[in-house]
Design a protein around this motif. Structure first.
Motif, short mmCIF file in Angstrom:
data_model
loop_
_atom_site.label_atom_id
_atom_site.label_comp_id
_atom_site.label_asym_id
_atom_site.label_seq_id
_atom_site.Cartn_x
_atom_site.Cartn_y
_atom_site.Cartn_z
N ARG A 169 12.63 -11.78 23.30
CA ARG A 169 12.37 -12.66 24.71
C ARG A 169 11.36 -13.66 24.19
O ARG A 169 11.41 -14.57 23.66
CB ARG A 169 11.92 -11.81 25.79
N GLY A 170 10.08 -13.27 24.20
CA GLY A 170 8.95 -13.96 23.96
C GLY A 170 7.70 -13.22 24.31
O GLY A 170 7.75 -12.20 24.45
N VAL A 171 6.53 -13.95 23.85
CA VAL A 171 5.33 -13.36 24.03
C VAL A 171 4.99 -12.68 25.42
O VAL A 171 5.44 -13.54 26.54
CB VAL A 171 4.22 -14.37 23.82
N ALA A 172 4.78 -11.60 25.68
CA ALA A 172 4.46 -11.00 26.86
C ALA A 172 5.71 -11.04 27.85
O ALA A 172 5.40 -11.49 29.05
CB ALA A 172 3.25 -11.54 27.66
N GLY A 173 6.93 -11.23 27.35
CA GLY A 173 8.18 -11.13 28.15
C GLY A 173 8.43 -9.72 29.08
O GLY A 173 9.06 -9.89 29.82
N GLY A 174 7.71 -8.79 28.74
CA GLY A 174 7.90 -7.50 29.21
C GLY A 174 6.74 -7.19 30.19
O GLY A 174 6.19 -8.23 30.87
N ALA A 175 6.59 -6.10 30.08
CA ALA A 175 5.28 -5.44 31.28
C ALA A 175 3.88 -6.01 30.87
O ALA A 175 3.07 -6.10 31.66
CB ALA A 175 5.01 -4.06 31.17
N SER A 176 3.64 -6.40 29.85
CA SER A 176 2.27 -7.09 29.13
C SER A 176 2.22 -8.36 30.02
O SER A 176 0.87 -8.93 30.38
CB SER A 176 2.38 -7.45 27.75
N GLY A 177 3.12 -9.06 30.44
CA GLY A 177 2.97 -10.40 31.38
C GLY A 177 3.48 -10.00 32.60
O GLY A 177 3.34 -11.17 33.36
N ARG A 178 3.77 -8.93 33.33
CA ARG A 178 4.21 -8.78 34.35
C ARG A 178 3.56 -7.60 35.16
O ARG A 178 4.18 -6.55 35.88
CB ARG A 178 5.72 -8.43 34.43
N ASN A 179 2.11 -7.29 34.99
CA ASN A 179 1.40 -6.41 35.52
C ASN A 179 0.49 -6.68 36.52
O ASN A 179 0.35 -8.03 36.70
CB ASN A 179 0.76 -5.74 34.46
N GLY A 180 -0.12 -5.92 37.23
CA GLY A 180 -0.98 -6.40 38.16
C GLY A 180 -2.51 -6.93 37.75
O GLY A 180 -3.16 -7.20 38.86
N GLY A 181 -2.64 -6.87 36.69
CA GLY A 181 -3.79 -7.47 36.29
C GLY A 181 -5.28 -6.54 36.43
O GLY A 181 -6.34 -7.04 36.62
N PHE A 182 -5.04 -5.18 36.51
CA PHE A 182 -6.16 -4.39 36.59
C PHE A 182 -6.54 -3.71 35.32
O PHE A 182 -5.61 -3.27 34.44
CB PHE A 182 -5.91 -3.41 37.69
N ALA A 183 -7.82 -3.54 35.09
CA ALA A 183 -8.10 -2.78 33.91
C ALA A 183 -9.25 -1.73 34.42
O ALA A 183 -10.26 -2.17 35.13
CB ALA A 183 -8.94 -3.60 32.82
N LEU A 184 -8.81 -0.45 34.59
CA LEU A 184 -9.42 0.74 35.15
C LEU A 184 -9.86 1.72 34.25
O LEU A 184 -9.05 2.15 33.27
CB LEU A 184 -8.51 1.14 36.26
N ARG A 185 -11.09 1.88 34.22
CA ARG A 185 -11.78 3.00 33.43
C ARG A 185 -11.00 4.30 33.24
O ARG A 185 -10.85 4.73 34.50
CB ARG A 185 -13.22 3.06 33.68
N GLY A 186 -10.91 4.95 32.42
CA GLY A 186 -10.46 6.67 32.27
C GLY A 186 -8.79 6.43 32.33
O GLY A 186 -7.98 5.69 31.80
N GLY A 187 -8.15 7.76 33.09
CA GLY A 187 -7.17 7.78 32.87
C GLY A 187 -6.48 8.06 34.13
O GLY A 187 -7.21 7.57 35.34
N THR A 188 -5.34 8.62 34.70
CA THR A 188 -4.56 8.73 35.92
C THR A 188 -5.67 9.77 36.81
O THR A 188 -5.78 9.33 38.05
CB THR A 188 -3.41 9.22 35.88
N PRO A 189 -6.17 10.77 36.36
CA PRO A 189 -6.63 11.59 37.12
C PRO A 189 -8.24 11.14 37.48
O PRO A 189 -8.55 10.36 36.68
CB PRO A 189 -6.79 12.95 36.49
N ALA A 190 -8.49 11.56 38.61
CA ALA A 190 -9.97 11.31 38.68
C ALA A 190 -11.05 12.14 37.75
O ALA A 190 -10.51 12.88 37.03
CB ALA A 190 -10.59 11.81 40.18
N TYR A 191 -12.39 11.56 37.31
CA TYR A 191 -13.05 12.17 36.27
C TYR A 191 -13.18 13.47 36.42
O TYR A 191 -13.03 14.15 35.42
CB TYR A 191 -14.21 11.09 36.39
N ASP A 192 -13.75 14.18 37.64
CA ASP A 192 -13.92 15.55 37.65
C ASP A 192 -12.53 16.17 37.55
O ASP A 192 -12.75 17.27 36.87
CB ASP A 192 -14.52 15.76 39.07
N GLU A 193 -11.41 15.57 37.76
CA GLU A 193 -10.24 16.37 37.70
C GLU A 193 -9.80 16.37 36.02
O GLU A 193 -9.30 17.41 35.63
CB GLU A 193 -8.98 15.76 38.42
N ALA A 194 -10.22 15.20 35.30
CA ALA A 194 -10.00 15.06 33.83
C ALA A 194 -10.71 16.27 33.25
O ALA A 194 -10.51 16.85 32.24
CB ALA A 194 -10.35 13.65 33.36
#
Length: 222
Positions: free
Chosen positions: A56-81
């Protein structure tokens, strides 16, 4: 109905700076999203001849179609991780994402803004949960802020919150455009609009197409 990403602001694709074909590459990267272009940038800066191809093109998939959030860590909360992975591994994951933020800021400039994020508690049970995360983050030296009282109208909807001050928001299209420019400047070649899975070149090939991996490599479908 349009499928053009919101971030393109009326445009149709991310611009690709001109790059010179340098003969057969040392490495072909399939996929011009964030993974493929970051890989190409690293390899090109290491002195390798790199060609990035995408159907397709540069960022034609999820890289150009996401919410624009950069959140530290992983899916679980830190204490759960910590409970799931152990303290050392949880700390390592959280530190790794903080390092990634610094790298994204370096590459993306003002397209990447560390404005922080808020985890809201809608009930007393959730308030207890975010307090556990707050205590765990503080104990291990991570930046976190307790918000004891929210401003109206949020105070009527939520029991409390914690703030992660180093989390960020970014414009995916602008950030990817700048990552593309860095990769080309380092010497990578980018070819979009055609990928023939039956004619991938011999030699080293990096598949960086996320959910489409099994299309190119059916043996990985399961």
């Amino acid at each position: 109905m349009t499928t053009t990403p919101y971030w393109l602001g009326g445009g149709t694709e991310i611009a690709i700076p001109g790059s010179n074909r340098r003969g057969e590459p040392d490495v072909t990267v399939v996929g011009a999203g964030v993974t493929g272009l970051a890989c190409a940038l690293t390899l090109a800066r290491g002195g390798m001849a790199v060609r990035v191809v995408d159907a397709r093109g540069v960022a034609g998939g999820a890289s150009g179609r996401n919410g624009g959030f950069a959140l530290r860590g992983g899916t679980p909360a830190y204490d759960e991780a910590v409970a799931l992975l152990g303290r050392e591994h949880a700390q390592g994951l959280w530190r790794l994402t903080e390092t990634a933020f610094a790298r994204m800021l370096e590459l993306g400039g003002d397209a990447f803004r560390q404005v922080g994020s808020i985890r809201l508690a809608v009930s007393d049970g959730e308030l207890e949960a975010i307090e556990r995360e707050y205590i765990a983050l503080q104990a291990d030296g991570f930046a976190v802020e307790r918000i004891a009282r929210l401003e109206p109208p949020l105070d009527a909807l939520y029991a409390g919150a914690i703030r992660h001050p180093n989390d960020a928001g970014f414009n995916p299209a602008v950030w990817m455009e700048r990552l593309t420019a860095h990769a080309v400047e380092a010497g990578a070649e980018i070819v979009v609009g055609t990928v023939d899975p039956e004619a991938l070149p011999d030699g080293t090939v990096v598949i960086a197409v996320d959910a489409h991996t099994s299309t190119l490599l059916p043996e990985l479908a399961d």
